[in-house]
Scaffold this motif. Structure first.
Motif, PDB file in Angstrom:
ATOM      1  N   HIS A 156      37.592  32.606  76.983  1.00 15.73           N
ATOM      2  CA  HIS A 156      37.062  31.694  77.856  1.00 15.73           C
ATOM      3  C   HIS A 156      38.260  30.830  78.678  1.00 15.73           C
ATOM      4  CE1 HIS A 156      32.984  32.439  76.770  1.00 15.73           C
ATOM      5  NE2 HIS A 156      33.273  32.228  75.634  1.00 15.73           N
ATOM      6  N   ALA A 157      39.360  30.506  78.212  1.00 15.77           N
ATOM      7  CA  ALA A 157      40.396  29.807  78.765  1.00 15.77           C
ATOM      8  C   ALA A 157      41.101  30.782  79.882  1.00 15.77           C
ATOM      9  CB  ALA A 157      41.725  29.772  77.674  1.00 15.77           C
ATOM     10  N   ALA A 158      40.962  32.344  79.721  1.00 16.87           N
ATOM     11  CA  ALA A 158      41.422  33.181  80.564  1.00 16.87           C
ATOM     12  C   ALA A 158      40.559  33.437  81.849  1.00 16.87           C
ATOM     13  CB  ALA A 158      41.720  34.465  79.835  1.00 16.87           C
ATOM     14  N   ILE A 159      39.170  33.103  81.564  1.00 14.29           N
ATOM     15  CA  ILE A 159      38.272  33.256  82.760  1.00 14.29           C
ATOM     16  C   ILE A 159      38.446  32.061  83.486  1.00 14.29           C
ATOM     17  CG2 ILE A 159      35.884  33.177  82.871  1.00 14.29           C
ATOM     18  CD1 ILE A 159      35.592  34.834  80.437  1.00 14.29           C
ATOM     19  N   ALA A 160      38.535  31.025  82.725  1.00 15.38           N
ATOM     20  CA  ALA A 160      38.518  29.416  83.574  1.00 15.38           C
ATOM     21  C   ALA A 160      39.885  29.484  84.723  1.00 15.38           C
ATOM     22  CB  ALA A 160      38.584  28.476  82.537  1.00 15.38           C
TER      23      ALA A 160
ATOM     24  N   VAL B 234      33.810  45.359  88.056  1.00 17.99           N
ATOM     25  CA  VAL B 234      33.824  43.867  87.513  1.00 17.99           C
ATOM     26  C   VAL B 234      35.273  43.560  87.155  1.00 17.99           C
ATOM     27  CG1 VAL B 234      33.027  42.150  86.318  1.00 17.99           C
ATOM     28  CG2 VAL B 234      31.592  43.714  87.288  1.00 17.99           C
ATOM     29  N   PRO B 235      36.037  42.485  87.743  1.00 16.19           N
ATOM     30  CA  PRO B 235      37.622  42.145  86.886  1.00 16.19           C
ATOM     31  C   PRO B 235      37.393  42.188  85.519  1.00 16.19           C
ATOM     32  CG  PRO B 235      37.051  40.895  88.990  1.00 16.19           C
ATOM     33  CD  PRO B 235      35.740  41.656  88.776  1.00 16.19           C
ATOM     34  N   GLU B 236      38.510  42.857  84.940  1.00 19.63           N
ATOM     35  CA  GLU B 236      38.422  42.920  83.426  1.00 19.63           C
ATOM     36  C   GLU B 236      38.310  41.465  82.514  1.00 19.63           C
ATOM     37  OE1 GLU B 236      38.112  45.628  80.525  1.00 19.63           O
ATOM     38  OE2 GLU B 236      38.836  46.542  82.548  1.00 19.63           O
TER      39      GLU B 236
END
Ligand code: 4GS
Length: 213
Positions: A199-203, A190-192
């Motif tokens: 949450h900001a990086a995920i968004a 799964v991508p790190e």
């Protein structure tokens, strides 16, 4: 929503399952399947005839379709009449949203055979296509369009997670890749960033990896 078709039995599996079934149960939407055969002409209940000018195949005749649409209009006078045809406007997410927000109902006309008598277009508010390919009938397009509308109606989309995904979208953003457990499956990780809790990086990652319509 009302559907005019020669193959009513095609709709039960799609309309009576999962979200569409739940939407009916919760009285968000009501489906009425109208059998075009009931409006056929003569003892054989004929609905088709050969084209003027010659050519292959059969066309749906005007009279049975007028009868079926008039019946549907009597049930729901403000309903808009939609004709499924590859000559129509290409269906897209922003139209699904527009149709889901409308107050009035819809009457879907599902074509069959080589086409229909052009005079039925005088009854029609919109001609819609699901893509540039030829199907055997308008039933699959009608089901596709109904599904895309109903899931956007207030009170249908259940889970918070799905609503959250929806909130990312400006109406045109389609999906980003997603993963569930385990973190590693057959050497595929799964991508790190998705495990980071940031949450900001995920968004940002999801935005970058979204397909735009
Ligand atoms: C489509 C389509 C379609 C065309 C119906 C030939 C039977 C068939 N309808 N998007 N006659 N693509 N309809 O292929 O809406």
């Amino acid at each position: 929503m009302q559907v005019i078709t020669l193959f009513p039995e095609m709709f039960s599996g799609v309309f009576d399952t999962s979200m569409l079934w739940k939407a009916q149960k919760n009285e968000v939407v009501q489906f009425e399947i109208i059998n075009l055969r009931d409006f056929g002409i003569g003892p054989r209940k004929t609905v088709d005839d050969t084209p003027y000018g010659g050519g292959d195949g059969m066309l749906l005749m005007a009279e049975p379709l007028f009868g079926a649409v008039e019946h549907a209009k009597a049930n729901d006078p403000s309903a808009k009449v939609l004709l499924m045809t590859p000559r129509g406007q290409r269906w897209k997410q922003s139209l699904a949203q527009e149709y889901a927000d409308a107050e009035h109902g819809y009457i879907f006309i599902c074509g069959r055979y080589e086409g229909y008598d052009e005079r039925i277009t005088t009854l029609v508010d919109a001609q819609l296509s699901v893509g540039d390919y030829v199907l055997t009938g308008g039933e699959l397009p009608a089901m596709t369009i109904v599904d895309s509308i109903v899931r956007l109606m207030p009170g249908v989309l259940g889970g918070e997670a799905s609503a959250e995904i929806e909130s990312f979208s400006d109406g045109e953003t389609l999906e980003f890749p997603q993963y569930t457990r385990p973190e590693e499956f057959r050497d595929m990780k799964v991508p790190e960033v998705l495990l980071s809790g940031n949450h900001a990086a995920i968004a940002k990652w999801r935005e970058e990896n979204s397909k735009k319509a």
